[in-house]
Motif scaffolding. Structure first.
Motif, mmCIF file in Angstrom:
data_model
loop_
_atom_site.group_PDB
_atom_site.id
_atom_site.type_symbol
_atom_site.label_atom_id
_atom_site.label_comp_id
_atom_site.label_asym_id
_atom_site.label_seq_id
_atom_site.Cartn_x
_atom_site.Cartn_y
_atom_site.Cartn_z
ATOM 1 N N GLU A 161 62.320 72.263 -21.683
ATOM 2 C CA GLU A 161 61.528 71.805 -20.540
ATOM 3 C C GLU A 161 61.155 72.974 -19.630
ATOM 4 O O GLU A 161 60.049 73.041 -19.110
ATOM 5 C CB GLU A 161 62.317 70.748 -19.751
ATOM 6 C CG GLU A 161 61.546 70.128 -18.604
ATOM 7 C CD GLU A 161 60.288 69.382 -19.034
ATOM 8 O OE1 GLU A 161 59.313 69.378 -18.264
ATOM 9 O OE2 GLU A 161 60.285 68.798 -20.138
ATOM 10 N N SER A 163 60.493 75.880 -20.510
ATOM 11 C CA SER A 163 59.384 76.588 -21.152
ATOM 12 C C SER A 163 58.049 75.951 -20.761
ATOM 13 O O SER A 163 57.075 76.651 -20.485
ATOM 14 C CB SER A 163 59.563 76.557 -22.669
ATOM 15 O OG SER A 163 58.579 77.323 -23.294
ATOM 16 N N LYS A 164 58.013 74.620 -20.702
ATOM 17 C CA LYS A 164 56.792 73.923 -20.278
ATOM 18 C C LYS A 164 56.463 74.245 -18.828
ATOM 19 O O LYS A 164 55.308 74.469 -18.473
ATOM 20 C CB LYS A 164 56.959 72.410 -20.449
ATOM 21 C CG LYS A 164 57.038 71.961 -21.885
ATOM 22 C CD LYS A 164 57.300 70.468 -21.966
ATOM 23 C CE LYS A 164 57.579 70.050 -23.387
ATOM 24 N NZ LYS A 164 58.019 68.659 -23.470
ATOM 25 N N GLN A 165 57.495 74.267 -17.987
ATOM 26 C CA GLN A 165 57.286 74.610 -16.575
ATOM 27 C C GLN A 165 56.794 76.051 -16.440
ATOM 28 O O GLN A 165 55.922 76.343 -15.627
ATOM 29 C CB GLN A 165 58.592 74.432 -15.794
ATOM 30 C CG GLN A 165 59.047 72.999 -15.685
ATOM 31 C CD GLN A 165 60.441 72.891 -15.085
ATOM 32 O OE1 GLN A 165 61.255 73.802 -15.187
ATOM 33 N NE2 GLN A 165 60.715 71.743 -14.463
ATOM 34 N N ALA A 167 55.046 77.717 -18.647
ATOM 35 C CA ALA A 167 53.647 77.755 -19.086
ATOM 36 C C ALA A 167 52.728 77.290 -17.966
ATOM 37 O O ALA A 167 51.648 77.859 -17.743
ATOM 38 C CB ALA A 167 53.461 76.891 -20.325
ATOM 39 N N ALA A 168 53.135 76.259 -17.242
ATOM 40 C CA ALA A 168 52.333 75.762 -16.124
ATOM 41 C C ALA A 168 52.221 76.817 -15.017
ATOM 42 O O ALA A 168 51.150 77.014 -14.444
ATOM 43 C CB ALA A 168 52.939 74.473 -15.572
ATOM 44 N N SER A 179 53.720 81.650 -26.401
ATOM 45 C CA SER A 179 54.883 80.853 -26.772
ATOM 46 C C SER A 179 55.169 81.059 -28.247
ATOM 47 O O SER A 179 54.289 80.892 -29.085
ATOM 48 C CB SER A 179 54.629 79.366 -26.500
ATOM 49 O OG SER A 179 55.715 78.617 -27.000
ATOM 50 N N LYS A 184 55.917 75.785 -32.310
ATOM 51 C CA LYS A 184 54.773 76.021 -31.424
ATOM 52 C C LYS A 184 54.396 77.482 -31.510
ATOM 53 O O LYS A 184 55.244 78.351 -31.636
ATOM 54 C CB LYS A 184 55.116 75.688 -29.990
ATOM 55 C CG LYS A 184 55.467 74.245 -29.760
ATOM 56 C CD LYS A 184 55.847 74.019 -28.337
ATOM 57 C CE LYS A 184 56.261 72.569 -28.158
ATOM 58 N NZ LYS A 184 56.719 72.286 -26.834
#
Length: 186
Positions: A161, A163-165, A167-168, A179, A184
């Motif tokens: 999670e 990692s998603k934050q 990226a944002a 990434s 992915k």
């Protein structure tokens, strides 16, 4: 980096053997040797990447012309606890070759491999070129780094999670984000 990895080969192999339960001989073939081949390949191409000579115009007859490829700046590498060697050291090889200041951020881990990598980085690599965070940074601290420091690229090998934050945040601050998380490749 190459000299450090050669000098500390046994330290690294013993640590990986302890973590993976595989013999040091197997790890040398599967993990260590490919890493060293990657380093050798980068070193072979290094001279062609930098200091390229060009034809000098006749008006500057006694001068020489060169192209100096300037480094990207600051690269932050987020490693995964699943394979610290591949997710921290492979990107580090290329970041150093590009002349970048590199921040290594390993995921929280108590592995022997990470301890060996920390030992090698702290003993052999100058802190003005490579900084190793001692723990995974909270997302609020990462945002402060984005906002206050000139980060030029993020290389993220985590599939979490955070990692998603990350990226944002990279998108928000206009930072290149790569990434290499399992499953992915962005």
């Amino acid at each position: 980096l190459k000299k450090a990895l050669e000098l500390e080969k046994t330290t690294l192999l013993v640590a990986m053997s302890k973590d993976f339960g595989i013999s040091e001989e197997q790890l040398e073939i599967v993990e260590y040797s490919p890493l060293m081949r990657e380093l050798d390949q980068v070193l072979l191409q290094y001279k062609s990447w930098f200091d390229q000579s060009l034809d000098t115009p006749i008006t500057n007859l006694f001068a020489t012309s060169k192209v100096f490829n300037l480094p990207m700046g600051t690269v932050v590498i987020f490693g995964s606890r699943q394979d610290e060697l591949a997710t921290l050291l492979y990107p580090l090889i290329h970041s150093i070759a590009g002349g970048n200041y590199t921040v290594l951020v390993p995921e929280a881990s108590t592995s022997s491999t990470l301890a060996a990598i920390e030992y090698i980085v702290n003993k052999y690599l100058h802190p003005s070129r490579v900084f190793l965070a001692q723990r995974e940074l909270p997302i609020s601290q990462i945002e402060q780094i984005y906002a206050n420091h000139g980060i030029d690229m993020i290389f993220d090998s985590r599939g979490s999670e955070s990692s998603k934050q990350n990226a944002a945040l990279a998108s928000k601050y206009g930072v290149r984000y790569v990434s290499n998380a399992p499953g992915k490749n962005v």
